[in-house]
Write a protein that holds these residues in place. Structure first.
Motif, PDB file in Angstrom:
ATOM      1  N   ILE A  52      -1.130  19.334   3.124  1.00 48.39           N
ATOM      2  CA  ILE A  52      -0.559  18.016   3.378  1.00 48.39           C
ATOM      3  C   ILE A  52      -1.660  17.107   3.916  1.00 48.39           C
ATOM      4  O   ILE A  52      -2.358  17.465   4.887  1.00 48.39           O
ATOM      5  CB  ILE A  52       0.606  18.098   4.380  1.00 48.39           C
ATOM      6  CG1 ILE A  52       1.726  18.996   3.824  1.00 48.39           C
ATOM      7  CG2 ILE A  52       1.134  16.712   4.699  1.00 48.39           C
ATOM      8  CD1 ILE A  52       2.417  18.447   2.619  1.00 48.39           C
ATOM      9  N   MET A  53      -1.799  15.923   3.314  1.00 46.39           N
ATOM     10  CA  MET A  53      -2.799  14.943   3.770  1.00 46.39           C
ATOM     11  C   MET A  53      -2.112  13.598   3.950  1.00 46.39           C
ATOM     12  O   MET A  53      -1.326  13.161   3.103  1.00 46.39           O
ATOM     13  CB  MET A  53      -3.935  14.829   2.750  1.00 46.39           C
ATOM     14  CG  MET A  53      -4.783  16.098   2.635  1.00 46.39           C
ATOM     15  SD  MET A  53      -6.116  15.924   1.425  1.00 46.39           S
ATOM     16  CE  MET A  53      -5.164  15.735  -0.072  1.00 46.39           C
ATOM     17  N   TRP A  54      -2.407  12.938   5.083  1.00 42.54           N
ATOM     18  CA  TRP A  54      -1.832  11.626   5.405  1.00 42.54           C
ATOM     19  C   TRP A  54      -2.943  10.569   5.403  1.00 42.54           C
ATOM     20  O   TRP A  54      -4.084  10.831   5.801  1.00 42.54           O
ATOM     21  CB  TRP A  54      -1.174  11.652   6.781  1.00 42.54           C
ATOM     22  CG  TRP A  54       0.120  12.416   6.840  1.00 42.54           C
ATOM     23  CD1 TRP A  54       0.285  13.734   7.100  1.00 42.54           C
ATOM     24  CD2 TRP A  54       1.413  11.871   6.633  1.00 42.54           C
ATOM     25  NE1 TRP A  54       1.616  14.068   7.071  1.00 42.54           N
ATOM     26  CE2 TRP A  54       2.348  12.938   6.793  1.00 42.54           C
ATOM     27  CE3 TRP A  54       1.903  10.601   6.318  1.00 42.54           C
ATOM     28  CZ2 TRP A  54       3.708  12.762   6.660  1.00 42.54           C
ATOM     29  CZ3 TRP A  54       3.276  10.412   6.200  1.00 42.54           C
ATOM     30  CH2 TRP A  54       4.169  11.487   6.360  1.00 42.54           C
ATOM     31  N   SER A  55      -2.564   9.363   4.987  1.00 42.52           N
ATOM     32  CA  SER A  55      -3.477   8.222   5.009  1.00 42.52           C
ATOM     33  C   SER A  55      -2.651   6.953   5.186  1.00 42.52           C
ATOM     34  O   SER A  55      -1.415   6.990   5.148  1.00 42.52           O
ATOM     35  CB  SER A  55      -4.321   8.144   3.734  1.00 42.52           C
ATOM     36  OG  SER A  55      -3.481   8.070   2.592  1.00 42.52           O
ATOM     37  N   ARG A  56      -3.337   5.828   5.379  1.00 44.21           N
ATOM     38  CA  ARG A  56      -2.639   4.570   5.628  1.00 44.21           C
ATOM     39  C   ARG A  56      -2.869   3.615   4.460  1.00 44.21           C
ATOM     40  O   ARG A  56      -3.891   3.677   3.782  1.00 44.21           O
ATOM     41  CB  ARG A  56      -3.127   3.938   6.926  1.00 44.21           C
ATOM     42  CG  ARG A  56      -2.294   2.731   7.347  1.00 44.21           C
ATOM     43  CD  ARG A  56      -2.727   2.199   8.686  1.00 44.21           C
ATOM     44  NE  ARG A  56      -1.835   1.122   9.131  1.00 44.21           N
ATOM     45  CZ  ARG A  56      -1.977   0.437  10.244  1.00 44.21           C
ATOM     46  NH1 ARG A  56      -2.987   0.712  11.055  1.00 44.21           N
ATOM     47  NH2 ARG A  56      -1.127  -0.528  10.554  1.00 44.21           N
ATOM     48  N   GLY A  57      -1.917   2.723   4.283  1.00 50.93           N
ATOM     49  CA  GLY A  57      -2.028   1.720   3.225  1.00 50.93           C
ATOM     50  C   GLY A  57      -1.338   2.160   1.965  1.00 50.93           C
ATOM     51  O   GLY A  57      -1.199   3.357   1.685  1.00 50.93           O
ATOM     52  N   ASP A  58      -0.885   1.198   1.165  1.00 48.96           N
ATOM     53  CA  ASP A  58      -0.183   1.523  -0.080  1.00 48.96           C
ATOM     54  C   ASP A  58      -1.056   2.317  -1.027  1.00 48.96           C
ATOM     55  O   ASP A  58      -0.576   3.133  -1.812  1.00 48.96           O
ATOM     56  CB  ASP A  58       0.293   0.232  -0.757  1.00 48.96           C
ATOM     57  CG  ASP A  58       1.400  -0.464   0.039  1.00 48.96           C
ATOM     58  OD1 ASP A  58       2.072   0.249   0.839  1.00 48.96           O
ATOM     59  OD2 ASP A  58       1.584  -1.672  -0.124  1.00 48.96           O
ATOM     60  N   SER A  59      -2.352   2.078  -0.961  1.00 47.22           N
ATOM     61  CA  SER A  59      -3.249   2.799  -1.863  1.00 47.22           C
ATOM     62  C   SER A  59      -3.635   4.151  -1.309  1.00 47.22           C
ATOM     63  O   SER A  59      -4.148   4.998  -2.039  1.00 47.22           O
ATOM     64  CB  SER A  59      -4.514   1.963  -2.103  1.00 47.22           C
ATOM     65  OG  SER A  59      -5.205   1.738  -0.872  1.00 47.22           O
ATOM     66  N   GLY A  60      -3.411   4.357  -0.012  1.00 45.33           N
ATOM     67  CA  GLY A  60      -3.748   5.632   0.585  1.00 45.33           C
ATOM     68  C   GLY A  60      -5.216   5.833   0.825  1.00 45.33           C
ATOM     69  O   GLY A  60      -5.678   6.980   0.917  1.00 45.33           O
ATOM     70  N   ASN A  61      -5.957   4.742   0.945  1.00 46.86           N
ATOM     71  CA  ASN A  61      -7.401   4.853   1.128  1.00 46.86           C
ATOM     72  C   ASN A  61      -7.830   4.650   2.571  1.00 46.86           C
ATOM     73  O   ASN A  61      -8.990   4.875   2.915  1.00 46.86           O
ATOM     74  CB  ASN A  61      -8.125   3.828   0.237  1.00 46.86           C
ATOM     75  CG  ASN A  61      -7.907   4.129  -1.246  1.00 46.86           C
ATOM     76  OD1 ASN A  61      -7.794   5.283  -1.623  1.00 46.86           O
ATOM     77  ND2 ASN A  61      -7.844   3.083  -2.058  1.00 46.86           N
ATOM     78  N   GLU A  62      -6.940   4.165   3.437  1.00 48.06           N
ATOM     79  CA  GLU A  62      -7.313   3.856   4.808  1.00 48.06           C
ATOM     80  C   GLU A  62      -7.082   5.062   5.714  1.00 48.06           C
ATOM     81  O   GLU A  62      -6.173   5.868   5.499  1.00 48.06           O
ATOM     82  CB  GLU A  62      -6.506   2.659   5.313  1.00 48.06           C
ATOM     83  CG  GLU A  62      -6.681   1.397   4.472  1.00 48.06           C
ATOM     84  CD  GLU A  62      -5.826   0.260   5.003  1.00 48.06           C
ATOM     85  OE1 GLU A  62      -5.561   0.258   6.223  1.00 48.06           O
ATOM     86  OE2 GLU A  62      -5.438  -0.618   4.206  1.00 48.06           O
TER      87      GLU A  62
END
Length: 550
Positions: A52-62
């Protein structure tokens, strides 16, 4: 490349693209939260082979902002800050595919965030509002649940109660007064720090004809205890009366120790309506492929919900206790063996037990009233044997008195030793026999011809002793008769029928002067066994006599 090959190639690329990226399928999940509160997000059920990996932003790049961290696949906001407002992307990867899911977090100030859910209830119904904070309940930590209405803390009264397992709120029958925003607050302590979580629901009342719902009734389970084996499969059945027709608004589900079964990936449950004699029942089956210890001795609840009410059935799993079974089996196995051992021990030691009991009884019992018996036993021996001084005479005149009289204090009347010449034989025999408690008849092991001669020579004596002693023994059991065979088997065909009867009834003791020819251990055992058997058939010696010989 052939046309068919291009088709397969393009089809493969399309399948791969669909497997790699699913983030645009469906809309993002939106959550309204309050700044300063604890908030948890769960992406997908994860197993040991997934990442499982989490990221921020709609693109998931942040990258994740400060105050947001990943723990065991969950995204933790400790606590929520105004800067946390925005989108978060969860990506799950395993060996075969990758999937994404977008969450939109809207942060507001105050303790009662905007509603995440709108519920419309017909006036007059009594709904239940669930505190839908599953991730907090899954932590299984001590918690305090509070409810607010329109951002004001509610005081619980008879019309509204908590349902402990889920923190649900039961409201009175709905009117315009019950409309508003309801917020479930959970106070919890993590790592020594106190947090509060919040989730809001908007309740709206609508007018309409009153709906009539059947009264639910749980048939089973009702605090049932189900015996199971850890590591084995188990099934629980929930059966509830649901009226006379299948109502699509009735629903059934299970919880284990307050958490939903969906938290345990291996558990499955199904439910359906069944009909019996015109009545409708809801039936739900909870399947547990492998019973774990964490499932034992905790409440397992079946929930039956309708728009009007909720009913609970409760069961508990208890590990099978085989100790009682093993104990019973052991007892069933040991009991017959013990009986056999005790029986064998009794036969081996029966003479010792009888003599020990007799000795104790002699010392502690009250003195017996004299019965007129001066002798303990009358010893009958053929006179020809006494005169010949053979093995029979040696046993009667030396061995028997030395053992019984000198060692144990018995009084014996021995024919040929204690009578006097010139006395009337019949009178002497009659008087002596009537004064004895036992009649010991010593029989010789002589050959048939010799025995016949001896029997004829002692005919008068034997016939009279039979008449006086054996007759009373057979008719009145007084005196009791003891047969002793000396130096081998006796030919009873040459003896009176009364002696043959006693031989058949109680047997005879055997004494061999040839005991000395055996080894010392065998000799000692045979002699002790003979004297113990004889003493058991003799009367008990009074305590005063025992004291005089010690």
């Amino acid at each position: 490349m052939a046309a068919g090959g291009w088709v397969c190639f393009l089809t493969g690329l399309l399948s791969l693209a669909c497997a790699v990226d699913h983030q645009h399928q469906g809309e993002a999940d939106t959550y309204h939260v309050s700044a300063g509160h604890l908030f948890l997000l769960r992406c997908h059920p994860a197993d040991a082979h997934s990442q499982i990996m989490w990221s921020r932003g709609d693109s998931g790049n942040e990258s994740l902002p400060t105050g947001v961290e990943v723990r065991d696949g969950l995204l933790w906001f400790r606590p929520v800050q105004m800067t946390h407002n925005g989108s978060y992307v969860c990506e799950k990867r395993d060996n075969t595919r990758s999937s994404k899911r977008i969450f939109r977090v809207l942060v507001s100030r105050g303790d009662c965030p905007d509603p995440n859910e709108n519920i419309t209830v017909t006036k007059g119904l009594q709904p239940g509002l669930e505190c839908k904070q599953a991730e907090i309940f899954r932590l299984n930590l001590a918690r305090k649940i509070r409810w607010m209405k329109d951002c004001h803390l509610m005081e619980m009264d008879k019309g509204s109660t908590y349902l402990k397992e889920q923190g649900s709120l039961r409201l009175p029958p709905v009117t315009e007064r019950e409309e508003g925003k309801y917020t479930c607050l959970i106070d919890i302590t993590i790592d020594g720090r106190n947090y509060t979580t919040a989730r809001s629901i908007q309740l709206t009342a609508k007018s309409g004809p009153p709906e009539v719902f059947p009264e639910l009734h749980v048939v089973s389970p009702q605090k049932d205890v189900v015996i199971v084996q850890v590591g084995k499969r188990a099934e629980l059945q929930c059966l509830a009366y649901a009226g006379f027709s299948e109502d699509p608004e009735i629903f059934m589900f299970w919880t284990i120790n307050g958490t939903e079964t969906s938290d345990h990936m291996e558990l499955t449950h199904s439910w359906k309506f069944i009909h019996d004699k015109g009545q409708v029942y809801g039936q739900s089956i909870l399947s547990i492929p492998v019973v774990r210890r964490e499932f034992l001795n905790v409440p397992i609840n079946c929930h039956i919900l309708s728009p009007a009410e909720e009913k609970l059935g409760e069961a508990r799993l208890q590990e099978a206790d085989y100790s009682t079974f093993y104990t019973n089996v052991a007892l069933w196995l040991i009991a017959p063996i013990t009986c056999l051992l005790l029986t064998a021990l009794f036969f081996i030691c029966q003479f010792d037990l009888i003599l020990a009991y007799r000795k104790l009884n002699t010392h502690f019992s009250k003195p017996q009233v004299p019965d007129g018996k001066h002798y303990d036993a009358y010893v009958s021996v053929s006179q020809s044997a006494m005169l010949s001084l053979d093995g029979v005479a040696c046993f009667a005149l030396q061995i028997l008195p030395q053992e019984l009289e000198q060692k144990y204090g018995y009084y014996l009347y021995i024919r040929g030793r204690d009578d006097f010449p010139g006395e009337a034989v019949h009178d002497v025999i009659t008087a002596a026999v009537h004064q004895c408690q036992r009649l010991i008849i010593i029989l010789s092991s002589c050959g048939k011809s010799k025995e016949t001669v001896q029997f004829r020579e002692d005919q008068n004596q034997l016939l009279y002793e039979q008449k006086v002693g054996l007759h009373d023994a057979l008719m009145q059991n007084d005196p009791k008769v003891i047969l002793v065979e000396v130096d081998g088997p006796v030919d009873y065909s040459q003896l009176p029928e009364s002696l043959r009867y006693i031989k058949r009834k109680q047997g005879a003791l055997e004494w061999k002067n040839s005991f000395a020819e055996t080894n010392k251990l065998t000799q000692l055992y045979l002699k002790r066994n003979f004297w113990k058997n004889l003493r058991c058939q003799m009367p008990a010696v009074p305590a005063r006599r025992l004291q005089s010989i010690t």
